[in-house]
Design a protein around this motif. Structure first.
Motif, PDB file in Angstrom:
ATOM      1  N   GLY A  85       0.898  -1.099   0.021  1.00 37.44           N
ATOM      2  CA  GLY A  85       0.091   0.112  -0.080  1.00 37.44           C
ATOM      3  C   GLY A  85       0.980   1.054  -0.115  1.00 37.44           C
ATOM      4  N   TYR A 141      -7.939  -8.878   8.336  1.00 41.24           N
ATOM      5  CA  TYR A 141      -6.679  -8.935   8.774  1.00 41.24           C
ATOM      6  C   TYR A 141      -6.663  -9.251  10.194  1.00 41.24           C
ATOM      7  CZ  TYR A 141      -4.894  -6.853   4.684  1.00 41.24           C
ATOM      8  OH  TYR A 141      -4.773  -6.636   3.176  1.00 41.24           O
ATOM      9  N   ARG A 170      -3.931 -12.025   6.318  1.00 39.22           N
ATOM     10  CA  ARG A 170      -5.215 -11.491   5.520  1.00 39.22           C
ATOM     11  C   ARG A 170      -5.963 -12.802   5.444  1.00 39.22           C
ATOM     12  NH1 ARG A 170      -3.319  -8.808   0.867  1.00 39.22           N
ATOM     13  NH2 ARG A 170      -3.016 -10.910   0.210  1.00 39.22           N
ATOM     14  N   GLN A 238      -2.842  -1.071  12.735  1.00 37.49           N
ATOM     15  CA  GLN A 238      -2.868  -1.219  11.198  1.00 37.49           C
ATOM     16  C   GLN A 238      -3.882  -2.344  10.816  1.00 37.49           C
ATOM     17  OE1 GLN A 238      -1.381   0.585   8.859  1.00 37.49           O
ATOM     18  NE2 GLN A 238      -0.678   2.117  10.389  1.00 37.49           N
ATOM     19  N   TYR A 242      -5.636  -1.588   7.393  1.00 36.76           N
ATOM     20  CA  TYR A 242      -5.836  -2.339   6.374  1.00 36.76           C
ATOM     21  C   TYR A 242      -7.178  -3.229   6.056  1.00 36.76           C
ATOM     22  CZ  TYR A 242      -0.816  -2.454   5.125  1.00 36.76           C
ATOM     23  OH  TYR A 242       0.470  -2.105   4.766  1.00 36.76           O
ATOM     24  N   GLY A 246      -9.379  -2.050   2.726  1.00 40.73           N
ATOM     25  CA  GLY A 246      -9.531  -3.287   1.891  1.00 40.73           C
ATOM     26  C   GLY A 246     -10.754  -3.437   1.598  1.00 40.73           C
ATOM     27  N   SER A 251      -6.662   2.442  -0.577  1.00 40.68           N
ATOM     28  CA  SER A 251      -5.623   2.274   0.540  1.00 40.68           C
ATOM     29  C   SER A 251      -5.049   3.871   0.680  1.00 40.68           C
ATOM     30  CB  SER A 251      -4.626   1.388  -0.069  1.00 40.68           C
ATOM     31  OG  SER A 251      -4.101   1.614  -1.341  1.00 40.68           O
ATOM     32  N   ARG A 279      -2.048   4.540   6.495  1.00 40.14           N
ATOM     33  CA  ARG A 279      -1.798   2.898   6.329  1.00 40.14           C
ATOM     34  C   ARG A 279      -0.107   3.065   6.225  1.00 40.14           C
ATOM     35  NH1 ARG A 279      -4.388  -0.764   3.086  1.00 40.14           N
ATOM     36  NH2 ARG A 279      -3.100  -2.436   2.021  1.00 40.14           N
ATOM     37  N   ALA A 282       3.241  -1.716   3.724  1.00 39.05           N
ATOM     38  CA  ALA A 282       3.110  -3.379   3.649  1.00 39.05           C
ATOM     39  C   ALA A 282       4.224  -4.293   4.205  1.00 39.05           C
ATOM     40  CB  ALA A 282       2.332  -3.867   2.360  1.00 39.05           C
ATOM     41  N   GLN A 286       2.945  -6.501   7.447  1.00 41.10           N
ATOM     42  CA  GLN A 286       2.454  -7.505   6.671  1.00 41.10           C
ATOM     43  C   GLN A 286       3.300  -8.878   6.537  1.00 41.10           C
ATOM     44  OE1 GLN A 286      -0.718  -6.160   3.895  1.00 41.10           O
ATOM     45  NE2 GLN A 286      -0.079  -8.076   2.816  1.00 41.10           N
TER      46      GLN A 286
END
Length: 381
Positions: A85, A141, A170, A238, A242, A246, A251, A279, A282, A286
């Protein structure tokens, strides 16, 4: 990376996952799988083979987004919307934390279906609500621990563990109603189908999600009362951002968190919600490797198609397939489409009937240890 650069992959993953969901029989084989697996191994040994790579010892890894099956009237969910993102990282004031919470996940809970929302899209004092939809696929998420690490929940003393031991994982859910509201509702009140995932948003109760002048406002009736260490609080925040972005397919719009219409409450005792939150990159929050399908506990036919996403050094994703009945294992590797950025990977396996554990993992180029991993347990008919 711009907002628009991921859109083709997002839609490709949504379509692929929807097709995969149609192909897979959603029988709940998880109890049988776990019974067979536990008869062969100790319950705590989720990934016994991860103990060594070369001479390095590795702990149990967190699993990453896949189809999460909800009970009752809830539909099958799976994780896989493209990951990177915009690069604005959340900055927040932090206050000392004091409470402790256990991240241990519990079995999937059955929740009554949400009351069908009214069809109006009239603006409220905080902005315009979402359109009501039917059967929308939205990302959810969750938190999970990276390979060989444990999440840090603050106790009497400050944590000394390294940053980024907790990552976002996710899943996908098919919802009807207002997509972002339903996505947040699942995130705050459901248990994920994968036991390696958890949420620290228990006790929160979402009210509305509205948009006005480039800002998304998520209003809660109640916010979570849990206090976390600063780094875990950042990733948990986050998790909300996210999930909401999403569901809205956007984003770039920051998220304003309010409680009963008022901003400023401290999230997890750390995050200042006076201003909208953006955001994070990632790669900072992530999971770096993810099995998007098949699902944890899913029954499927052979050949089995394993789809995933990874941000891998030299575009290399290692994997191991273990028959939980015979204990026979096979190791190999596959390449993502691009290295050192989030990109899809695909594995085709011809498997005989029985319960299997699928492990996808990354090996550190620095010391040869497993740095990130994802595990799914499935049943091949």
């Amino acid at each position: 990376m711009s907002e628009h650069s991921n859109e083709p992959f997002d839609e490709m993953m949504r379509r692929a996952l929807a097709e995969e969901a149609d192909r897979i029989e959603p029988a709940d084989a998880l109890p049988e799988i776990r019974a067979r697996a536990h008869a062969q191994r100790r319950p705590a040994a989720r990934r016994p083979w991860l103990m060594t790579v070369g001479a390095a010892a590795i702990g149990t890894a967190a699993a990453i987004g896949a189809f999460t099956v909800f009970n009752g009237d809830q539909n099958t969910a799976n994780d896989g919307d493209a990951v990177a993102g915009p690069g604005t990282t959340t900055t927040a004031s932090r206050a000392p934390s004091s409470a402790s919470v256990s991240p241990t996940p519990s079995p999937v809970a059955t929740l009554p279906p949400a009351t069908a929302p009214e069809a109006t899209t009239a603006p409220t004092e905080r902005g315009k609500p979402e359109q009501v939809v039917k059967g929308a696929l939205v990302p959810i998420y969750w938190l999970g621990d990276r390979a060989g690490t444990k999440s840090v929940i603050v106790g009497p003393k400050p944590s000394t563990q390294a940053r980024s031991t907790v990552r976002l994982y996710r899943t996908w859910a098919k919802v009807s109603g207002r997509p972002a509201v339903e996505a947040v509702r699942i995130m705050t009140s459901k248990q994920p189908g994968d036991p390696d995932y958890y949420s620290v948003w228990r006790g929160a109760e979402v009210n509305t999600v509205t948009r006005s002048e480039g800002v998304v406002t998520v209003d809660f009736k109640e916010l979570p009362a849990t206090d976390l260490d600063a780094d875990t609080a950042d990733v948990a925040t986050q998790q909300l951002i996210y999930t909401v972005q999403g569901a809205l397919h956007n984003s770039s719009e920051p998220v304003q968190v309010t409680q009963r219409g008022r901003p400023g409450a401290k999230l997890f005792g750390q995050i200042d919600t006076t201003e909208p939150l953006s955001r994070a990159q990632a790669a900072d929050v992530q999971a770096l490797v993810s099995i998007d399908s098949p699902a944890e506990g899913q029954t499927t036919a052979s050949p089995v198609t394993i789809q995933g996403t990874a941000n891998a050094f030299e575009a290399t994703v290692n994997y191991q397939v273990t028959n939980l009945k015979t204990r026979k294992s096979t190791k190999s590797f596959v390449n993502t489409k691009e290295g050192l950025k989030f990109a899809p990977f695909l594995i085709e396996l011809k498997l005989t009937p029985g319960p299997y554990q699928i492990d996808a993992y990354l090996i550190s180029d620095a010391d040869g240890t497993i740095s990130d991993a994802d595990t799914k347990t499935i049943f091949v008919k």
